[in-house]
Design a protein around this motif. Structure first.
Motif, PDB file in Angstrom:
ATOM      1  N   LEU A 265     -11.583 -16.559  27.114  1.00 36.21           N
ATOM      2  CA  LEU A 265     -10.803 -15.346  27.362  1.00 36.21           C
ATOM      3  C   LEU A 265     -10.756 -15.018  28.845  1.00 36.21           C
ATOM      4  CD1 LEU A 265     -11.664 -12.937  24.436  1.00 36.21           C
ATOM      5  CD2 LEU A 265      -9.450 -13.890  25.015  1.00 36.21           C
ATOM      6  N   ILE A 266     -11.906 -15.200  29.533  1.00 39.10           N
ATOM      7  CA  ILE A 266     -11.940 -14.930  30.972  1.00 39.10           C
ATOM      8  C   ILE A 266     -10.948 -15.826  31.690  1.00 39.10           C
ATOM      9  CG2 ILE A 266     -13.376 -15.126  33.050  1.00 39.10           C
ATOM     10  CD1 ILE A 266     -15.722 -14.135  31.262  1.00 39.10           C
ATOM     11  N   GLY A 267     -10.878 -17.073  31.217  1.00 32.85           N
ATOM     12  CA  GLY A 267      -9.902 -18.006  31.778  1.00 32.85           C
ATOM     13  C   GLY A 267      -8.490 -17.488  31.635  1.00 32.85           C
ATOM     14  N   PHE A 268      -8.243 -16.860  30.491  1.00 32.23           N
ATOM     15  CA  PHE A 268      -6.906 -16.331  30.235  1.00 32.23           C
ATOM     16  C   PHE A 268      -6.568 -15.134  31.119  1.00 32.23           C
ATOM     17  CE2 PHE A 268      -6.484 -18.451  26.010  1.00 32.23           C
ATOM     18  CZ  PHE A 268      -5.236 -18.966  26.243  1.00 32.23           C
ATOM     19  N   MET A 269      -7.577 -14.350  31.415  1.00 33.44           N
ATOM     20  CA  MET A 269      -7.343 -13.105  32.153  1.00 33.44           C
ATOM     21  C   MET A 269      -6.538 -13.329  33.429  1.00 33.44           C
ATOM     22  SD  MET A 269      -8.458 -10.567  30.496  1.00 33.44           S
ATOM     23  CE  MET A 269      -8.970  -9.175  31.487  1.00 33.44           C
ATOM     24  N   GLY A 270      -6.770 -14.462  34.067  1.00 32.79           N
ATOM     25  CA  GLY A 270      -6.055 -14.788  35.295  1.00 32.79           C
ATOM     26  C   GLY A 270      -4.549 -14.690  35.143  1.00 32.79           C
ATOM     27  N   VAL A 271      -4.076 -15.039  33.952  1.00 32.34           N
ATOM     28  CA  VAL A 271      -2.636 -15.042  33.699  1.00 32.34           C
ATOM     29  C   VAL A 271      -2.067 -13.626  33.754  1.00 32.34           C
ATOM     30  CG1 VAL A 271      -0.849 -15.823  32.119  1.00 32.34           C
ATOM     31  CG2 VAL A 271      -3.050 -16.993  32.218  1.00 32.34           C
ATOM     32  N   PHE A 272      -2.898 -12.680  33.306  1.00 32.88           N
ATOM     33  CA  PHE A 272      -2.372 -11.323  33.218  1.00 32.88           C
ATOM     34  C   PHE A 272      -2.652 -10.511  34.484  1.00 32.88           C
ATOM     35  CE2 PHE A 272      -3.441 -12.738  28.901  1.00 32.88           C
ATOM     36  CZ  PHE A 272      -2.148 -12.826  28.422  1.00 32.88           C
ATOM     37  N   ASP A 273      -3.023 -11.215  35.523  1.00 34.74           N
ATOM     38  CA  ASP A 273      -3.366 -10.506  36.760  1.00 34.74           C
ATOM     39  C   ASP A 273      -2.092 -10.164  37.516  1.00 34.74           C
ATOM     40  OD1 ASP A 273      -4.816  -9.396  38.748  1.00 34.74           O
ATOM     41  OD2 ASP A 273      -5.250 -11.294  39.759  1.00 34.74           O
ATOM     42  N   VAL A 274      -1.332  -9.298  36.938  1.00 32.62           N
ATOM     43  CA  VAL A 274      -0.072  -8.898  37.568  1.00 32.62           C
ATOM     44  C   VAL A 274      -0.212  -7.464  38.036  1.00 32.62           C
ATOM     45  CG1 VAL A 274       2.391  -8.590  37.221  1.00 32.62           C
ATOM     46  CG2 VAL A 274       1.190 -10.435  36.050  1.00 32.62           C
ATOM     47  N   THR A 275       0.005  -7.263  39.311  1.00 36.33           N
ATOM     48  CA  THR A 275      -0.163  -5.912  39.832  1.00 36.33           C
ATOM     49  C   THR A 275       1.144  -5.145  39.718  1.00 36.33           C
ATOM     50  OG1 THR A 275       0.155  -6.982  41.945  1.00 36.33           O
ATOM     51  CG2 THR A 275      -2.057  -6.205  41.464  1.00 36.33           C
ATOM     52  N   ALA A 276       1.036  -3.997  39.166  1.00 36.71           N
ATOM     53  CA  ALA A 276       2.231  -3.173  39.008  1.00 36.71           C
ATOM     54  C   ALA A 276       2.538  -2.469  40.320  1.00 36.71           C
ATOM     55  CB  ALA A 276       2.006  -2.148  37.904  1.00 36.71           C
TER      56      ALA A 276
ATOM     57  N   ALA B  65     -17.852 -28.355  25.790  1.00 32.21           N
ATOM     58  CA  ALA B  65     -16.568 -27.684  26.039  1.00 32.21           C
ATOM     59  C   ALA B  65     -16.754 -26.535  27.015  1.00 32.21           C
ATOM     60  CB  ALA B  65     -15.989 -27.174  24.720  1.00 32.21           C
ATOM     61  N   GLY B  66     -17.824 -25.777  26.808  1.00 28.32           N
ATOM     62  CA  GLY B  66     -18.102 -24.648  27.707  1.00 28.32           C
ATOM     63  C   GLY B  66     -18.313 -25.122  29.122  1.00 28.32           C
ATOM     64  N   LEU B  67     -19.065 -26.201  29.266  1.00 30.05           N
ATOM     65  CA  LEU B  67     -19.339 -26.754  30.590  1.00 30.05           C
ATOM     66  C   LEU B  67     -18.051 -27.187  31.279  1.00 30.05           C
ATOM     67  CD1 LEU B  67     -22.587 -28.895  30.365  1.00 30.05           C
ATOM     68  CD2 LEU B  67     -22.186 -26.881  31.766  1.00 30.05           C
ATOM     69  N   SER B  68     -17.207 -27.869  30.516  1.00 32.39           N
ATOM     70  CA  SER B  68     -15.994 -28.408  31.144  1.00 32.39           C
ATOM     71  C   SER B  68     -15.078 -27.289  31.623  1.00 32.39           C
ATOM     72  CB  SER B  68     -15.235 -29.328  30.178  1.00 32.39           C
ATOM     73  OG  SER B  68     -14.726 -28.548  29.121  1.00 32.39           O
ATOM     74  N   THR B  69     -15.120 -26.118  30.950  1.00 36.47           N
ATOM     75  CA  THR B  69     -14.262 -25.023  31.428  1.00 36.47           C
ATOM     76  C   THR B  69     -14.859 -24.336  32.641  1.00 36.47           C
ATOM     77  OG1 THR B  69     -15.299 -23.639  29.774  1.00 36.47           O
ATOM     78  CG2 THR B  69     -13.076 -24.411  29.284  1.00 36.47           C
ATOM     79  N   THR B  70     -16.197 -24.325  32.736  1.00 37.16           N
ATOM     80  CA  THR B  70     -16.799 -23.598  33.861  1.00 37.16           C
ATOM     81  C   THR B  70     -17.029 -24.484  35.075  1.00 37.16           C
ATOM     82  OG1 THR B  70     -18.904 -23.958  32.776  1.00 37.16           O
ATOM     83  CG2 THR B  70     -17.940 -21.778  32.556  1.00 37.16           C
ATOM     84  N   ILE B  71     -17.559 -25.686  34.853  1.00 39.92           N
ATOM     85  CA  ILE B  71     -17.866 -26.545  36.003  1.00 39.92           C
ATOM     86  C   ILE B  71     -16.661 -27.362  36.430  1.00 39.92           C
ATOM     87  CG2 ILE B  71     -19.526 -28.190  36.976  1.00 39.92           C
ATOM     88  CD1 ILE B  71     -21.289 -27.676  34.560  1.00 39.92           C
ATOM     89  N   GLY B  72     -15.835 -27.691  35.487  1.00 46.85           N
ATOM     90  CA  GLY B  72     -14.725 -28.616  35.732  1.00 46.85           C
ATOM     91  C   GLY B  72     -13.924 -28.255  36.969  1.00 46.85           C
ATOM     92  N   LYS B  73     -13.258 -29.201  37.581  1.00 47.08           N
ATOM     93  CA  LYS B  73     -12.449 -28.974  38.779  1.00 47.08           C
ATOM     94  C   LYS B  73     -11.403 -27.907  38.475  1.00 47.08           C
ATOM     95  CE  LYS B  73     -10.283 -32.203  41.165  1.00 47.08           C
ATOM     96  NZ  LYS B  73      -9.690 -33.530  41.337  1.00 47.08           N
ATOM     97  N   PRO B  74     -11.147 -26.994  39.412  1.00 47.38           N
ATOM     98  CA  PRO B  74     -10.100 -26.018  39.134  1.00 47.38           C
ATOM     99  C   PRO B  74      -8.775 -26.732  38.865  1.00 47.38           C
ATOM    100  CG  PRO B  74     -10.795 -25.945  41.446  1.00 47.38           C
ATOM    101  CD  PRO B  74     -11.764 -26.811  40.708  1.00 47.38           C
ATOM    102  N   ALA B  75      -8.091 -26.224  37.913  1.00 47.98           N
ATOM    103  CA  ALA B  75      -6.929 -26.918  37.396  1.00 47.98           C
ATOM    104  C   ALA B  75      -5.951 -27.327  38.480  1.00 47.98           C
ATOM    105  CB  ALA B  75      -6.224 -26.006  36.416  1.00 47.98           C
TER     106      ALA B  75
ATOM    107  N   LEU C  17      -0.448 -19.784  40.104  1.00 52.03           N
ATOM    108  CA  LEU C  17      -0.999 -18.641  39.379  1.00 52.03           C
ATOM    109  C   LEU C  17      -1.203 -18.972  37.908  1.00 52.03           C
ATOM    110  CD1 LEU C  17       1.144 -15.756  40.871  1.00 52.03           C
ATOM    111  CD2 LEU C  17      -1.285 -16.097  41.205  1.00 52.03           C
ATOM    112  N   THR C  18      -0.300 -19.782  37.369  1.00 58.51           N
ATOM    113  CA  THR C  18      -0.353 -20.063  35.935  1.00 58.51           C
ATOM    114  C   THR C  18      -1.090 -21.356  35.631  1.00 58.51           C
ATOM    115  OG1 THR C  18       1.803 -21.083  36.152  1.00 58.51           O
ATOM    116  CG2 THR C  18       1.754 -18.820  35.367  1.00 58.51           C
ATOM    117  N   ALA C  19      -1.287 -22.179  36.682  1.00 52.54           N
ATOM    118  CA  ALA C  19      -1.865 -23.496  36.448  1.00 52.54           C
ATOM    119  C   ALA C  19      -3.234 -23.392  35.783  1.00 52.54           C
ATOM    120  CB  ALA C  19      -1.975 -24.262  37.758  1.00 52.54           C
ATOM    121  N   GLY C  20      -4.044 -22.425  36.213  1.00 48.83           N
ATOM    122  CA  GLY C  20      -5.385 -22.271  35.673  1.00 48.83           C
ATOM    123  C   GLY C  20      -5.345 -22.082  34.175  1.00 48.83           C
ATOM    124  N   ALA C  21      -4.476 -21.172  33.755  1.00 48.99           N
ATOM    125  CA  ALA C  21      -4.390 -20.885  32.333  1.00 48.99           C
ATOM    126  C   ALA C  21      -3.754 -22.037  31.584  1.00 48.99           C
ATOM    127  CB  ALA C  21      -3.584 -19.619  32.134  1.00 48.99           C
ATOM    128  N   LEU C  22      -2.696 -22.604  32.189  1.00 54.86           N
ATOM    129  CA  LEU C  22      -1.987 -23.678  31.490  1.00 54.86           C
ATOM    130  C   LEU C  22      -2.856 -24.917  31.343  1.00 54.86           C
ATOM    131  CD1 LEU C  22       1.618 -23.372  32.917  1.00 54.86           C
ATOM    132  CD2 LEU C  22       0.763 -22.647  30.708  1.00 54.86           C
TER     133      LEU C  22
END
Lengths: 537, 319
Positions: free
Chosen positions: A21-32, B15-25, B260-265
């Motif tokens: 979820l924390i990973g997802f939060m980045g996506v919604f980081d839109v400043t109004a 899986a947890g490790l790969s999301t936290t330590i892994g190279k930023p997307a 901005l979206t790469a991390g999530a995608l």
């Protein structure tokens, strides 16, 4: 045991989910985009607002500054046939502008003076069944005052100075004074008069032993006192109400003397500004003959040029600049003082500011902000003395030179533009959608020449036949017929001449730019200049 | 289900490790991308623009767009702010000049052709592509009409042909890509009589802008809009009025949209891969618990039944 295990598993899963979820939060980081609240509260603008901020001298204020409407109180007292002395005390026959006191007092005393006296009068008035101001603390010390100040500073220009001079029957000592340190007295020194602000600054200053009161206090005590006393003698007197001096509208009503006679302060008519020092070091530039008299006419006060004293420039400004810790203009060299751009007190600064005038901006606005001055322009001020043939310059003495100056200038003042210019120029480089343009070349030229009549300064610097022409025919040789615009301006966006506009761009930028800057005609579409071309079929 | 608890926890940990330590997307974006070398750009100098609408007329002509209701010579159109539509790829809007009342500022709006376009990164069929000339072009043949590009664009530029029942397309400025590759100027640039639009290499346009700031420092706000906004755009703007007053967003930052979206995608594959495992694991664990509980219950029930049938067991005595 099994229960404990499953709990741990559950915790593991929720941790994993949270990480995702924390990973997802980045996506919604839109400043109004935040909108600033619009202040809908209507505020009244008054010139007579006095903020009781004298407590600031004692440190941070406990409450917000009280807002006091001075003219409202003056008027209210006048109606009751009461005078200023209800609130102001007098000393040596002169009323103090301070409220209910003569000297500055301690914080506690000051608070008491204001709070007690204001509320006392207000309570009494209310008891008498009349309308009066607040009696509660927060009604004076408001978080958000409902009124705003529209006060404009008051200036004592030449006209006003002359009217006072005339009214006081040439008695300069009624206002002008010096301070005698020994006897701790004010005295009048003839020939030493200067503007008030040379000594009285924005804030009170300490001049050795004695404190010099601020300009605000000095002007309010001296001006108002005299106006009141004059009015009491049933004579024509200046304003005593705030609005009389500080309201923009009422300022315009102050009578202006059209032709003010010259001030008499022993100033020269003409000055020869030296470029070397007294020791006779070889000057690097020619000396500059300067008409002091003419410049007096162009300005409203002496202070425009004489920032700190009426002495000569070299009294404060040294010949060579210094990086030592000196102040009050002594760190600025004479050269800088005369040539500093963008400063109203320097020669070039003031002259250049005149180029912003509507009549001049057409050409001057498109000239670069930092021009490489041509040496011929320098010589307009740093004049080559009149040729020997006149015989009068053989001694080359400064005094003689100064006497010669009026003649010198006459010879150098603007040429009569008798250049033969074409009446119309047909521009057909760009014929496509529109017919060729018939450019009224002579009409434009004549208008520009006519503008010169309005300004002596412009006449002086547009000294060659072709100076005016160069407003449009820039970067071209002064003599002869200038080359066509298309010689340099061709196809746009040529990488060899990156900063040069193309032919269409240069025409339009030149014509429309100039029209806009001079406020000639509002642009109303292409057909205001171009005739639509009829399609041949 | 023969999945051991130890194995499952191992997967979750990995899986947890790969999301936290892994190279930023850095999935499909090149983070250092500063535009194609020698790509083109257009510089719009709002101090020169007089609002003649010649650019709008030229745009209409070169793109074969339908004639508007009011002709391009009608300057009263400027009185109301407009936005781009499927039939107008560019609009000139008029703004009050707060510094100099009576001298309005004109600002031409169209696709800014971002160096790293948000529309392209949002499009999952790759209908948008950034070309080497600098233009962001659109391929209608692959478009599925999801309109993600319209939501992604920070400048609100792409428009959709809602009135086309069968072949709706996304419409926006093409930076005259077909003309540029033929060596011609973009329609609007060619038509601008004031040369308020300059066309050339992006670096040259920045040089021109900087030279104008140097020459006329009082005339400009010292900022080139689009040099860094959203990672940089192929349309650049200089102005005498603050860009905010021209309705231009100043809150966009300098990070390109894809970044901005790469991390999530980039976490999509992990989620797609992990969630079945995770859910199956949870399912298996709960099933296993149920199973154990059930067998325990059955055993208990069986033993209780046995006890009933036989004598109750006597507590053993301590010895």
């Amino acid at each position: 045991m099994a229960k404990g295990k499953s709990l741990r598993i559950g915790a593991g899963i929720s941790v994993a989910i949270i990480i995702l979820l924390i990973g997802f939060m980045g996506v919604f980081d839109v400043t109004a985009v935040s909108k600033t609240p619009v202040d809908t509260q209507s505020t009244e603008f008054r010139p007579d607002i006095v903020f009781f901020d004298n407590m600031e001298a004692f440190g941070k204020l406990e409450k917000t500054k009280a807002v006091f409407l001075h003219d409202q109180h003056t008027d209210a007292l006048e109606k009751k046939n009461k005078d200023c002395l209800v609130c102001h005390k007098t000393e040596n026959g002169r009323m103090s502008p301070k409220f209910m006191r003569l000297k500055d007092v301690s914080r506690e005393e000051l608070t008491k003076i204001y709070c007690d006296n204001c509320t006392k009068c207000h309570t009494e008035t209310i008891a008498a069944g009349e309308k009066a101001g607040p009696v509660k603390c927060d009604d004076c010390h408001r978080e958000r005052p409902e009124v705003q100040s529209s006060r404009v500073p008051m200036g004592f220009d030449k006209s006003l100075h002359f009217r006072h001079y005339h009214a006081q029957k040439n008695q300069c000592d009624r206002c002008h004074h010096e301070y005698d340190q020994k006897n701790q007295k004010l005295f009048y020194a003839k020939g030493k008069e200067g503007t008030c602000r040379y000594c009285h600054k924005e804030a009170p200053t300490s001049d050795g032993t004695e404190k010099v009161i601020s300009m605000r206090l000095a002007s309010h005590s001296a001006c108002i006192d005299c106006h009141q006393k004059t009015a009491a003698k049933q004579m024509d007197a200046g304003p005593v109400r705030c609005a009389g001096c500080h309201d923009a509208k009422e300022q315009l009503e102050i009578e202006k003397v059209k032709s003010v006679p010259r001030l008499k302060r022993g100033q020269p008519d003409n000055v020869l500004i030296k470029t070397g020092d007294k020791k006779g070091r070889i000057p690097t530039m020619m000396r500059v003959p300067f008409s002091h008299k003419a410049h007096e006419e162009y300005n409203d006060t002496c202070r425009v040029c004489h920032l700190a004293s009426l002495e000569s420039c070299a009294t404060c400004h040294p010949l060579v600049g210094s990086n030592k810790k000196v102040k009050n203009g002594r760190e600025i060299s004479l050269k800088t003082a005369f040539h500093k751009r963008g400063h109203q007190s320097s020669c070039i600064g003031c002259h250049e500011s005149k180029q912003q005038d509507k009549n001049c901006a057409g050409c001057h606005a498109s000239m670069t902000g930092n021009p490489q001055k041509e040496s011929s322009t320098c010589l307009r001020c740093h004049m080559v003395p009149l040729p020997e043939r006149t015989g009068e310059l053989s001694t080359s003495r400064a005094a003689k030179m100064a006497r010669l100056m009026p003649r010198l200038w006459k010879e150098t003042f603007g040429p009569i533009y008798t250049v033969d210019v074409p009446k119309t120029v047909i521009i057909k480089d760009l014929v496509d959608q529109y017919e060729p343009v018939e450019y009224p070349h002579k009409k434009v030229f004549d208008t520009m020449v006519k503008q010169l009549d309005n300004s002596k300064l412009a006449q002086y610097f547009h000294y060659e036949d072709a100076t005016l022409c160069r407003g449009c025919h820039h970067n071209t040789p002064v003599t002869g017929k200038p080359p066509r615009c298309g010689t340099c301006h061709g196809k746009p966006f040529n990488t060899d001449y990156l900063f040069r506009p193309g032919i269409m761009g240069s025409y339009h930028q030149q014509c429309i730019g100039c029209h806009q800057k001079m406020g000639i005609e509002k642009y109303t579409g292409c057909t205001s200049c171009h005739k639509e071309r009829k399609k041949q079929s | 289900m023969s999945i051991s608890r130890r194995k499952f926890l191992g997967w979750v940990g990995a899986a947890g490790l790969s999301t936290t330590i892994g190279k930023p997307a850095s999935a499909s974006t090149n983070q250092e991308f500063a535009g194609y070398p020698d790509s083109f750009a257009i510089l719009h100098d709002t101090t020169l623009c007089v609002g003649c609408r010649s650019c709008e007329a030229a745009c209409n002509k070169v793109n074969d767009l339908p004639q508007p209701d009011r002709p391009f010579t009608d300057l009263s159109v400027l009185e109301t702010p407009r936005r781009t539509t499927t039939k107008t790829f560019t609009v000139v809007n008029k703004y009050d000049n707060l510094k100099k009342p009576g001298h309005p500022v004109f600002y031409k709006k169209q696709c800014n052709h971002c160096l790293e376009p948000a529309c392209a990164s949002a499009c999952f069929v790759r209908a948008f592509s950034k070309t080497k000339t600098g233009a962001v072009v659109y391929d209608a043949s692959v478009c599925v009409g999801c309109r993600y590009c319209m939501i992604a664009c920070p400048f609100e530029i792409p428009t959709y042909e809602y009135d086309q029942a069968l072949t709706p397309r996304i419409r926006k400025c093409t930076m005259c890509h077909p003309r540029v590759i033929e060596g011609q100027l973009p329609g609007c640039v060619e038509a601008c009589p004031m040369e308020a639009l300059s066309f050339g290499k992006r670096e040259d346009m920045i040089k021109i802008a900087r030279e104008r700031f140097r020459k006329y420092p009082d005339r400009y706000v010292d900022h080139i809009y689009g040099e860094h906004e959203m990672g940089g755009t192929s349309w650049l703007y200089v102005s005498g009025a603050p860009f905010k007053e021209l309705g231009m967003r100043e809150d966009l930052g300098t990070t390109p949209a894809p970044e901005l979206t790469a991390g999530a995608l980039s976490s999509v594959p992990i989620i797609v891969g992990l969630w079945p495992v995770l859910l199956a694991g949870i399912y298996a664990v709960s099933k296993r618990k149920e199973k154990i509980a059930q067998t325990e219950q059955e055993q208990a029930a069986a033993s209780a039944l046995d006890a009933d049938r036989f004598e109750p067991s006597q507590p053993e005595e301590e010895s």
